[in-house]
Design a protein around this motif. Structure first.
Motif, mmCIF file in Angstrom:
data_model
loop_
_atom_site.group_PDB
_atom_site.id
_atom_site.type_symbol
_atom_site.label_atom_id
_atom_site.label_comp_id
_atom_site.label_asym_id
_atom_site.label_seq_id
_atom_site.Cartn_x
_atom_site.Cartn_y
_atom_site.Cartn_z
ATOM 1 N N UNK A 33 17.133 1.201 -3.989
ATOM 2 C CA UNK A 33 16.096 1.385 -5.000
ATOM 3 C C UNK A 33 15.275 0.127 -5.226
ATOM 4 N N UNK A 34 15.947 -1.012 -5.321
ATOM 5 C CA UNK A 34 15.237 -2.283 -5.518
ATOM 6 C C UNK A 34 14.365 -2.590 -4.306
ATOM 7 N N UNK A 35 14.891 -2.349 -3.107
ATOM 8 C CA UNK A 35 14.099 -2.581 -1.886
ATOM 9 C C UNK A 35 12.872 -1.669 -1.841
ATOM 10 N N UNK A 36 13.010 -0.446 -2.311
ATOM 11 C CA UNK A 36 11.860 0.460 -2.365
ATOM 12 C C UNK A 36 10.799 -0.038 -3.346
ATOM 13 N N UNK A 37 11.238 -0.552 -4.478
ATOM 14 C CA UNK A 37 10.288 -1.103 -5.459
ATOM 15 C C UNK A 37 9.543 -2.287 -4.858
ATOM 16 N N UNK A 38 10.279 -3.212 -4.260
ATOM 17 C CA UNK A 38 9.651 -4.389 -3.645
ATOM 18 C C UNK A 38 8.735 -3.960 -2.499
ATOM 19 N N UNK A 39 9.162 -2.982 -1.708
ATOM 20 C CA UNK A 39 8.319 -2.475 -0.616
ATOM 21 C C UNK A 39 7.015 -1.902 -1.159
ATOM 22 N N UNK A 40 7.097 -1.201 -2.260
ATOM 23 C CA UNK A 40 5.893 -0.652 -2.878
ATOM 24 C C UNK A 40 4.923 -1.736 -3.309
ATOM 25 N N UNK A 41 5.438 -2.811 -3.862
ATOM 26 C CA UNK A 41 4.582 -3.937 -4.266
ATOM 27 C C UNK A 41 3.931 -4.564 -3.038
ATOM 28 N N UNK A 42 4.699 -4.725 -1.966
ATOM 29 C CA UNK A 42 4.149 -5.297 -0.737
ATOM 30 C C UNK A 42 3.064 -4.392 -0.159
ATOM 31 N N UNK A 43 3.341 -3.094 -0.065
ATOM 32 C CA UNK A 43 2.350 -2.150 0.468
ATOM 33 C C UNK A 43 1.070 -2.202 -0.357
ATOM 34 N N UNK A 44 1.215 -2.216 -1.662
ATOM 35 C CA UNK A 44 0.057 -2.256 -2.543
ATOM 36 C C UNK A 44 -0.773 -3.512 -2.310
ATOM 37 N N UNK A 53 8.759 -7.665 -8.827
ATOM 38 C CA UNK A 53 9.391 -8.945 -8.491
ATOM 39 C C UNK A 53 10.406 -9.323 -9.566
ATOM 40 N N UNK A 54 10.073 -9.034 -10.823
ATOM 41 C CA UNK A 54 11.001 -9.313 -11.919
ATOM 42 C C UNK A 54 12.306 -8.550 -11.771
ATOM 43 N N UNK A 55 12.225 -7.287 -11.360
ATOM 44 C CA UNK A 55 13.429 -6.483 -11.150
ATOM 45 C C UNK A 55 14.297 -7.092 -10.057
ATOM 46 N N UNK A 56 13.680 -7.444 -8.950
ATOM 47 C CA UNK A 56 14.437 -8.007 -7.828
ATOM 48 C C UNK A 56 15.087 -9.333 -8.215
ATOM 49 N N UNK A 57 14.338 -10.201 -8.861
ATOM 50 C CA UNK A 57 14.891 -11.500 -9.259
ATOM 51 C C UNK A 57 15.971 -11.352 -10.328
#
Length: 113
Positions: free
Chosen positions: A93-104, A69-73
């Motif tokens: 890349x940012x969307x993939x990171x956020x998607x990973x957090x959501x999936x987790x 979330x910090x990266x996206x913000x």
């Protein structure tokens, strides 16, 4: 600490980390006292709160949320406040990171809901 408080503290930790990063840009390589001081205070507070959150959430989960979330913000602040641009691979890349957090958070049994 209950889960709601842990997530609230995590949100504040994320906000202070992003704020500290914004002031890091303004510190001009730690050459300006006020932005440098704000950066250090924000980072110390952010890590303190993150440490408190790890009493309730597993460190891997808490850190992934904090970082993702910090990266996206931070990227959003860069776009808005500093007029920085992101190309398509950076956005993906940012969307993939956020998607990973959501999936987790939605599917992992490691997170206690």
């Amino acid at each position: 600490m209950n889960l709601l408080i842990a997530y609230g503290l995590l949100a504040i930790a994320i906000i202070t980390e992003v704020l500290g990063t914004a002031f890091l840009v303004k510190s001009n390589g730690f050459t300006k006292l006020v932005p440098t001081t704000i950066t250090v205070i924000c980072y110390v507070l952010s890590f303190y709160l993150l440490a408190q959150v790890t009493k309730t959430l597993p460190i891997g989960i808490a850190y992934a949320i904090w970082g993702g979330v910090g990266i996206a913000l931070t990227a959003l602040i860069g776009l808005i406040a500093f007029k920085q641009t992101l190309d398509i691979p950076a956005i993906i890349g940012i969307l993939l990171i956020v998607s990973g957090v959501v999936v987790m958070n939605v599917f992992s049994n490691s997170v206690t809901h």
